[in-house]
Design a protein around this motif. Structure first.
Motif, mmCIF file in Angstrom:
data_model
loop_
_atom_site.group_PDB
_atom_site.id
_atom_site.type_symbol
_atom_site.label_atom_id
_atom_site.label_comp_id
_atom_site.label_asym_id
_atom_site.label_seq_id
_atom_site.Cartn_x
_atom_site.Cartn_y
_atom_site.Cartn_z
ATOM 1 N N ASP A 126 0.848 -1.191 0.000
ATOM 2 C CA ASP A 126 0.000 0.000 0.000
ATOM 3 C C ASP A 126 0.885 1.242 0.000
ATOM 4 N N PRO A 127 0.831 2.065 -1.060
ATOM 5 C CA PRO A 127 1.698 3.243 -1.125
ATOM 6 C C PRO A 127 1.422 4.259 -0.023
ATOM 7 N N ALA A 128 0.250 4.155 0.628
ATOM 8 C CA ALA A 128 -0.083 5.092 1.697
ATOM 9 C C ALA A 128 0.560 4.707 3.024
ATOM 10 N N ARG A 129 1.164 3.524 3.082
ATOM 11 C CA ARG A 129 1.784 3.052 4.320
ATOM 12 C C ARG A 129 3.292 2.921 4.132
ATOM 13 N N PRO A 130 4.043 2.998 5.216
ATOM 14 C CA PRO A 130 5.494 2.748 5.104
ATOM 15 C C PRO A 130 5.742 1.315 4.637
ATOM 16 N N ARG A 131 6.621 1.165 3.682
ATOM 17 C CA ARG A 131 6.923 -0.182 3.193
ATOM 18 C C ARG A 131 7.733 -0.955 4.227
ATOM 19 N N PRO A 132 7.413 -2.223 4.461
ATOM 20 C CA PRO A 132 8.215 -3.006 5.411
ATOM 21 C C PRO A 132 9.642 -3.187 4.905
ATOM 22 N N LYS A 133 10.567 -3.323 5.837
ATOM 23 C CA LYS A 133 11.954 -3.608 5.466
ATOM 24 C C LYS A 133 12.026 -5.034 4.939
ATOM 25 N N ILE A 134 12.769 -5.223 3.867
ATOM 26 C CA ILE A 134 12.861 -6.533 3.220
ATOM 27 C C ILE A 134 14.302 -7.032 3.299
ATOM 28 N N ILE A 135 14.487 -8.205 3.900
ATOM 29 C CA ILE A 135 15.797 -8.862 3.953
ATOM 30 C C ILE A 135 15.702 -10.164 3.160
ATOM 31 N N LEU A 136 16.552 -10.309 2.167
ATOM 32 C CA LEU A 136 16.633 -11.555 1.409
ATOM 33 C C LEU A 136 17.813 -12.363 1.943
ATOM 34 N N PRO A 221 16.292 -14.433 -4.245
ATOM 35 C CA PRO A 221 16.288 -15.090 -5.558
ATOM 36 C C PRO A 221 17.400 -16.124 -5.690
ATOM 37 N N ARG A 222 17.280 -16.970 -6.723
ATOM 38 C CA ARG A 222 18.286 -17.992 -7.010
ATOM 39 C C ARG A 222 19.197 -17.603 -8.171
ATOM 40 N N ASP A 223 18.792 -16.648 -8.987
ATOM 41 C CA ASP A 223 19.645 -16.198 -10.089
ATOM 42 C C ASP A 223 19.344 -14.732 -10.385
ATOM 43 N N VAL A 224 20.093 -14.147 -11.299
ATOM 44 C CA VAL A 224 19.956 -12.724 -11.595
ATOM 45 C C VAL A 224 18.581 -12.415 -12.173
ATOM 46 N N ALA A 225 18.050 -13.290 -13.004
ATOM 47 C CA ALA A 225 16.733 -13.049 -13.594
ATOM 48 C C ALA A 225 15.676 -12.917 -12.513
ATOM 49 N N GLN A 226 15.732 -13.777 -11.502
ATOM 50 C CA GLN A 226 14.775 -13.694 -10.407
ATOM 51 C C GLN A 226 14.967 -12.411 -9.602
ATOM 52 N N ALA A 227 16.214 -11.994 -9.439
ATOM 53 C CA ALA A 227 16.487 -10.740 -8.722
ATOM 54 C C ALA A 227 15.874 -9.554 -9.452
ATOM 55 N N LEU A 228 16.028 -9.540 -10.772
ATOM 56 C CA LEU A 228 15.451 -8.470 -11.574
ATOM 57 C C LEU A 228 13.928 -8.463 -11.478
ATOM 58 N N SER A 229 13.326 -9.642 -11.554
ATOM 59 C CA SER A 229 11.867 -9.736 -11.467
ATOM 60 C C SER A 229 11.367 -9.270 -10.105
ATOM 61 N N PHE A 230 12.090 -9.627 -9.053
ATOM 62 C CA PHE A 230 11.694 -9.218 -7.703
ATOM 63 C C PHE A 230 11.700 -7.693 -7.597
ATOM 64 N N GLU A 231 12.757 -7.068 -8.089
ATOM 65 C CA GLU A 231 12.855 -5.610 -8.007
ATOM 66 C C GLU A 231 11.829 -4.939 -8.912
ATOM 67 N N ASP A 232 11.561 -5.543 -10.066
ATOM 68 C CA ASP A 232 10.616 -4.976 -11.022
ATOM 69 C C ASP A 232 9.185 -5.063 -10.501
ATOM 70 N N GLN A 233 8.815 -6.200 -9.932
ATOM 71 C CA GLN A 233 7.423 -6.448 -9.586
ATOM 72 C C GLN A 233 7.094 -6.245 -8.111
ATOM 73 N N ILE A 234 8.124 -6.217 -7.246
ATOM 74 C CA ILE A 234 7.847 -6.077 -5.805
ATOM 75 C C ILE A 234 8.561 -4.841 -5.255
ATOM 76 N N CYS A 235 9.866 -4.912 -5.066
ATOM 77 C CA CYS A 235 10.618 -3.762 -4.560
ATOM 78 C C CYS A 235 12.105 -4.108 -4.551
ATOM 79 N N THR A 236 12.927 -3.116 -4.284
ATOM 80 C CA THR A 236 14.352 -3.343 -4.068
ATOM 81 C C THR A 236 14.559 -3.741 -2.615
ATOM 82 N N PRO A 237 15.229 -4.850 -2.337
ATOM 83 C CA PRO A 237 15.423 -5.262 -0.934
ATOM 84 C C PRO A 237 16.282 -4.263 -0.175
ATOM 85 N N ASP A 238 16.093 -4.224 1.136
ATOM 86 C CA ASP A 238 16.909 -3.343 1.976
ATOM 87 C C ASP A 238 18.257 -3.970 2.288
#
Length: 561
Positions: A126-136, A221-238
Motif C-alpha cells: 500500500d503506497p499510503a503506508r510505510p513499506r516493510p523492510k525486506i531482507i533476502l 532469488p536464485r539467479d539474476v533473472a529472479q532478482a530483476l523480477s523481484f525488483e521490477d514487480q515487488i521492490c528493491t530489498p533493503d
C-alpha cells in the motif's frame, strides 16, 4: 563451451530477444507453413541489420499489436536501463530475457495457465503506508538459510517467508492440478521452479501480511533473472544476506537433512542438481547485488550462533543505524568469499573442486589493521590449568615489551558492558555454551588494534583452545610466529591447583580439578599436533621452578626476536 559462456554468448548476440519475437509472430500469425514463415522472418532480420534491431513485436502485424510481450520483454527495457549500469561490459544487462527453457513448457501452455495473468502488474504494498523492510537470505542448499532467517525474524519481530515452503504447500494443496504436478517434478529433480510462478506466490503472500514492520525471505532469488523480477514487480530489498559455505559442507548437511527430514527434493540426484544450479548462478547473483551495494557476506561454515551474531550486527548497522551497534562489527562485510568448488567449474558434470576460497572485488573492512600487524610478533601461550602460564606471561611482558592478552580477562571485561554483543554472550553462556569463536576473535582483534604502534608483539594467553579456533585466527587475523606449550604432568598441575585453593574460599577441589584437566587434555592433544605440523610449536618443560622454566621460554622467544 560451458554454461556461463553459452549464456553470455546468447545474451550478447540478442538471441533470446530474437526467439521471443519469432515466437510472438508465430502465435499471432499462425502460418500454415511455419518453416517458410520463419525463413521470411530471418530474412527480415538480415534486412533490418541484425538481431539487435529486433523488437518483441517485429513480426506481429499491426492489428495484433496488443499482444503482451513474453515475460514482459519490451515493457522491462526501461526498467533495465534504470537499474543496471550503462557499462557495455556489464554481463548481466539482459539476463531477464534469457528465461529457463522449462518456463515455456509450463507458463506458455494455455492448458495449464494464462501467461497474461501471471505477469499482471499490481501494487504489492500500500503506497499510503510505510513499506516493510525486506531482507533476502541467499546461499547454497544446506548453507543454513532457514535457520538464520528464523533467527533474524525472531530477533527483530519480522515476518518469515520460506519460498521453498510456499511452493511445497502449494504443490500439496493443488496436487491434482496439472501445472503444479509438473512443477513438483521439476523441484524434485533439483531444478528451479518457474520464475513468474514463484514471484506470483511471493506477491500473494506479501499481500496477506500488509502490516508487518519487516519481512525476511528465505531462499530467493536464485539467479539474476529472479532478482530483476523481484525488483521490477515487488521492490528493491533493503539488505541481502549471503551465506557462503564450502562445497563439501553443503553436501554433508543436505545428506544429513535427507536422513532426518526425508524431503523429496533432498534425494541424491536432486541434491547434485541443486548444487550444480547454485554453482552456476551464485557468482553472477552475488556480483549483481554487490554492484547495487545491497549484499553482506558471511562465512557459514561456522557454528550457527557465531554466524547469527555477525548477521545481527550487520542488520543493526544497515537497517537500524541509530541503534547502539555491537562492538566488533569490523568483522563484518568480508571481501566476497565464494568457494571455487561452487562457482569456477560450470561444466555439466557435477564434481567437487575443493574448498579453496575465491575473493571477488569487495571492501577491505579490516583497513590498515593487517598491514600494521605485520610489524608485530604474535605468540600463543598454551598449557593446562596450573602449568604456570600466567607467571611466565608476566615475566615475558616485562623482558620483551609485549602486550599480554588474556582471553578470560577480555570476556569478563566484555560481559561488564551493556552492548548487544555482551547480551548475546550472556545468553549463550547462561545456556552452558562457550563464547563463539567469532566473538572471541572480535575481542582479540579490538584489543590488538588498541595497542598497535605501542608494542613489539602480542602474547595471547588462553587462546586457541581447540584446532578450529586456531584455524579461524590464522585465516582472519594471521598465523602466530610462535606457540609456547607449557608441558606439565597432571599430578603437578593438580598439586599446584589444590595448593592455590587453600588460600581461596572459592578454590578448586579434587573433583573440579579433575574435570578441568580432562577438558584441557581433550582439546589440547589435537591442538598441539596441529601446531607441531606447522613447526611453530616449542614445548617447555614446566615441571621446574618459575626461574628454570623462564630460561627455557626465553630460548624459544629469542628464536623469533
Amino acid at each position: 563451451m560451458n554454461t556461463s559462456e553459452a549464456k553470455e554468448y546468447l545474451s550478447r548476440r540478442e538471441i533470446p530477444q530474437l526467439f521471443e519475437s519469432l515466437l510472438n509472430g508465430l502465435m499471432c500469425s499462425k502460418p500454415e507453413d511455419p518453416v517458410e514463415y520463419l525463413e521470411s522472418c530471418l530474412q527480415k532480420v538480415k534486412d533490418l541489420g541484425g538481431c539487435d534491431q529486433v523488437k518483441w513485436d517485429t513480426f506481429v502485424s499491426q492489428e495484433k499489436k496488443t499482444l503482451p510481450p513474453l515475460n514482459g520483454g519490451q515493457a522491462r527495457r526501461s526498467f533495465l536501463r534504470n537499474v543496471l549500469p550503462e557499462n557495455s561490459n556489464f554481463p548481466y544487462r539482459r539476463y531477464d530475457r534469457l528465461p529457463p527453457i522449462h518456463q515455456f513448457s509450463i507458463e506458455s501452455d494455455t492448458d495449464l495457465s494464462e501467461t497474461a495473468e501471471l505477469i499482471e502488474e499490481y501494487e504489492v504494498f500500500d503506497p499510503a503506508r510505510p513499506r516493510p523492510k525486506i531482507i533476502l537470505v541467499i546461499g547454497g542448499p544446506g548453507s543454513g538459510k532457514g535457520t538464520q532467517s528464523l533467527k533474524i525474524a525472531e530477533r527483530y519481530g519480522f515476518q518469515y517467508i520460506s519460498v521453498g515452503e510456499l511452493l511445497r504447500k502449494k504443490i500439496h494443496s493443488t496436487s491434482s492440478n496439472r501445472k503444479w504436478s509438473l512443477i513438483a517434478k521439476i523441484i524434485t529433480t533439483g531444478e528451479l521452479a518457474p520464475q513468474e510462478t514463484t514471484i506470483t506466490e511471493i506477491k500473494q503472500k506479501l499481500m496477506q501480511i500488509p502490516d508487518e514492520e519487516g519481512i525476511v525471505i528465505d531462499g530467493f532469488p536464485r539467479d539474476v533473472a529472479q532478482a530483476l523480477s523481484f525488483e521490477d514487480q515487488i521492490c528493491t530489498p533493503d539488505l541481502v544476506v549471503f551465506l557462503a559455505c564450502t562445497n563439501q559442507r553443503l553436501k554433508e548437511r543436505l545428506l544429513k537433512r535427507a536422513e532426518q527430514q526425508g524431503r523429496p527434493d533432498d534425494n541424491l540426484k536432486a541434491t547434485q542438481r541443486r548444487l550444480m544450479n547454485f554453482k552456476q548462478n551464485a557468482a553472477p547473483l552475488v556480483k549483481y547485488f554487490q554492484e547495487r551495494g545491497l549484499i553482506v557476506t558471511f562465512d557459514a561454515d561456522r557454528d550457527e550462533d557465531e554466524v547469527f551474531y555477525d548477521i545481527s550486527v550487520a542488520v543493526d548497522n544497515k537497517l537500524f543505524p541509530n541503534k547502539e551497534a555491537a562492538a566488533g562489527s569490523i568483522d563484518l562485510d568480508p571481501a566476497m568469499m565464494l568457494d571455487t568448488g561452487e562457482f569456477i567449474d560450470t561444466g555439466s558434470d557435477y564434481e567437487d573442486q575443493g574448498d579453496d576460497q575465491l575473493n571477488l572485488p569487495g571492501e577491505d573492512t579490516m583497513g590498515g589493521f593487517l598491514e600494521d600487524l605485520k610489524k608485530c610478533k604474535i605468540i600463543f601461550m598454551i598449557g593446562g590449568p596450573g602449568s604456570g602460564k600466567a607467571t611466565q606471561c608476566t615475566k615475558l611482558v616485562e623482558k620483551y615489551g609485549l602486550t599480554h592478552l588474556s582471553t578470560g580477562e577480555l570476556v569478563r571485561s566484555a560481559l561488564s558492558s551493556e552492548t548487544e554483543r555482551s547480551r548475546l554472550m550472556r545468553d549463550i553462556m547462561e545456556r552452558g555454551g562457550l563464547v563463539p569463536t567469532g566473538i572471541m576473535l572480535a575481542l582479540l582483534k579490538e584489543a590488538m588494534a588498541a595497542s598497535l604502534g605501542d608494542t613489539k608483539g602480542f602474547l595471547i594467553d588462553g587462546y586457541p583452545r581447540e584446532v578450529k579456533q586456531g584455524e579461524e585466527f590464522g585465516r582472519r587475523i594471521g598465523e602466530p610466529h610462535l606457540v609456547i606449550c607449557m608441558d606439565c604432568s597432571a599430578d603437578t598441575m593438580t598439586n599446584r591447583l589444590l595448593q592455590q585453593s587453600q588460600s581461596s574460599p572459592c578454590g578448586d577441589n579434587s573433583e573440579t580439578v579433575s574435570k578441568r584437566l580432562e577438558t584441557y587434555y581433550r582439546a589440547s592433544i589435537p591442538l598441539i599436533a596441529y601446531y607441531e605440523t606447522k613447526t611453530q610449536l616449542h614445548k617447555i618443560n614446566a615441571e621446574g621452578t618459575p626461574e628454570e622454566v623462564f630460561l627455557q621460554v626465553c630460548t624459544a622467544m629469542d628464536s623469533i626476536f
